[in-house]
Design an enzyme around this catalytic site. Structure first.
Site, PDB file in Angstrom:
ATOM      1  N   GLY A  36      75.087  28.513  65.581  1.00 55.06           N
ATOM      2  CA  GLY A  36      74.668  29.866  65.230  1.00 55.06           C
ATOM      3  C   GLY A  36      74.546  30.026  63.730  1.00 55.06           C
ATOM      4  O   GLY A  36      74.389  29.043  62.998  1.00 55.06           O
ATOM      5  N   HIS A  39      69.357  29.935  60.277  1.00 59.76           N
ATOM      6  CA  HIS A  39      68.508  30.122  59.102  1.00 59.76           C
ATOM      7  C   HIS A  39      67.203  29.375  59.349  1.00 59.76           C
ATOM      8  O   HIS A  39      66.990  28.814  60.450  1.00 59.76           O
ATOM      9  CB  HIS A  39      69.219  29.647  57.830  1.00 59.76           C
ATOM     10  N   GLY A  41      66.141  26.618  58.545  1.00 61.32           N
ATOM     11  CA  GLY A  41      66.277  25.218  58.961  1.00 61.32           C
ATOM     12  C   GLY A  41      66.380  25.114  60.477  1.00 61.32           C
ATOM     13  O   GLY A  41      65.745  24.255  61.103  1.00 61.32           O
ATOM     14  N   HIS A  42      67.176  25.997  61.087  1.00 58.30           N
ATOM     15  CA  HIS A  42      67.299  25.970  62.558  1.00 58.30           C
ATOM     16  C   HIS A  42      65.966  26.333  63.217  1.00 58.30           C
ATOM     17  O   HIS A  42      65.596  25.752  64.243  1.00 58.30           O
ATOM     18  CB  HIS A  42      68.353  26.982  63.029  1.00 58.30           C
ATOM     19  N   SER A 191      71.897  25.708  54.602  1.00 61.51           N
ATOM     20  CA  SER A 191      73.110  25.484  55.383  1.00 61.51           C
ATOM     21  C   SER A 191      73.723  26.844  55.695  1.00 61.51           C
ATOM     22  O   SER A 191      73.682  27.751  54.852  1.00 61.51           O
ATOM     23  CB  SER A 191      74.102  24.651  54.568  1.00 61.51           C
TER      24      SER A 191
END
Ligand code: PAF
Length: 283
Positions: A36, A39, A41-42, A191
């Site tokens: 969870g 951001h 990146g996910h 991150s």
């Protein structure tokens, strides 16, 4: 793609029922495991998963067994509603959000035991139990969701190598795909833990990536790696970080670099109270 919010599964039977219904339609299934606090990146991992599968599951589970007692498990950002909003409209079909009790029943007694990239002398030195926790939860996510593909960020490069090795060694029938690190405009690797950085340290944080890029360029230009790395470690400390490691490794097994094989430069350093990780290809 619709704006309909993803289905939410909280138990293994619910997840398996969803996957079975997709399989009955002949669909390929993709898994994006996360903790969870999503951001960009996910989101890129979901986009990559969609290129390889018809139905996408994003798992959201802050896995207690990969945190040491001294680490940030209790304060790790938990932003479920915001995560769900981010996953809506981008082609996420289901969010799998089990409880700790679902993932670790009180009588659970089995973990995955690792060697190879998990004992490469990088993250495993500072976090000796971390990868056993990661591998155990990822093995469970794989067997619970039985995906065709699973996508992990290269940002956690040693984790990716550990999961590839585990999937191969345990004959898990899933293709593990690595996705390029997504960076902020100033180069800082995205991150979920970047929210811990103070404003002052947030401004300093991209220096780690800049120093790594300079070291990589020097090595590619023919400088001796050891002296370049020694200089770069000093530069990281001079920029206000507490360096943990900066190492040049074989990109596949994270052993010592070998002639003719891809190399990776990997670093961890603490800034304030935040441990930053980064890695780049050296080629
Ligand atoms: O990279 C992460 O977010 C976690 O380590 C993972 C792979 C979801 C396992 O908990």
């Amino acid at each position: 793609m619709t704006d309909i919010a993803p289905a939410i599964a909280r138990t293994v039977p619910d997840l398996r029922a969803l996957v079975a219904s997709w399989r009955a339609e002949g669909k390929r299934v993709g898994l994006v495991p996360t903790m969870g606090a999503l951001h960009a990146g996910h989101i890129s991992l979901v986009e990559i998963a969609r290129r390889h599968a018809d139905r996408i599951i994003v798992s959201i589970f802050v896995n207690p067994t990969q945190f040491a007692p001294t680490e940030d498990f209790s304060k790790y950002p938990r932003t479920f509603e915001a995560d769900l909003a981010k996953l809506t409209g981008i082609g996420t079909d289901a969010v799998y959000a089990p409880t700790v009790e679902v993932m670790y029943p009180p009588d659970a007694a089995t973990t995955v035991s690792l060697k190879g990239p998990a004992t490469a002398g990088l993250e495993d030195i500072a976090r000796p139990f971390h990868f056993a926790g990661v591998a155990t939860i990822v093995a469970k996510l794989f067997t619970q969701s039985a995906p065709d593909v699973a996508v992990f960020g290269e940002k956690d490069f040693q984790q990716l190598a550990v999961i590839r090795r585990m999937a191969a060694d345990l004959d898990l029938p899933v293709e593990v795909i690595g996705a390029p690190t997504v960076r902020e405009a100033d180069g800082l690797a995205m991150s979920s833990r970047n929210v811990y950085l103070s404003a002052e340290n947030r401004a300093k944080a991209p220096e780690l990536h800049r120093i790594m890029q300079a070291a990589s360029s020097g090595i590619v230009a023919g400088e001796a790696p050891e002296s370049t790395l020694a200089r770069a470690r000093k530069a990281i400390a001079a920029a206000g970080f507490t360096p943990d490691y900066l190492e040049l490794r074989d990109a596949a097994d994270l052993g010592e670099p070998r002639i003719g094989r891809p190399r990776r430069l990997l670093a961890a350093a603490t800034l304030g109270t935040t441990r930053l990780l980064d890695n780049i290809a050296v080629d």
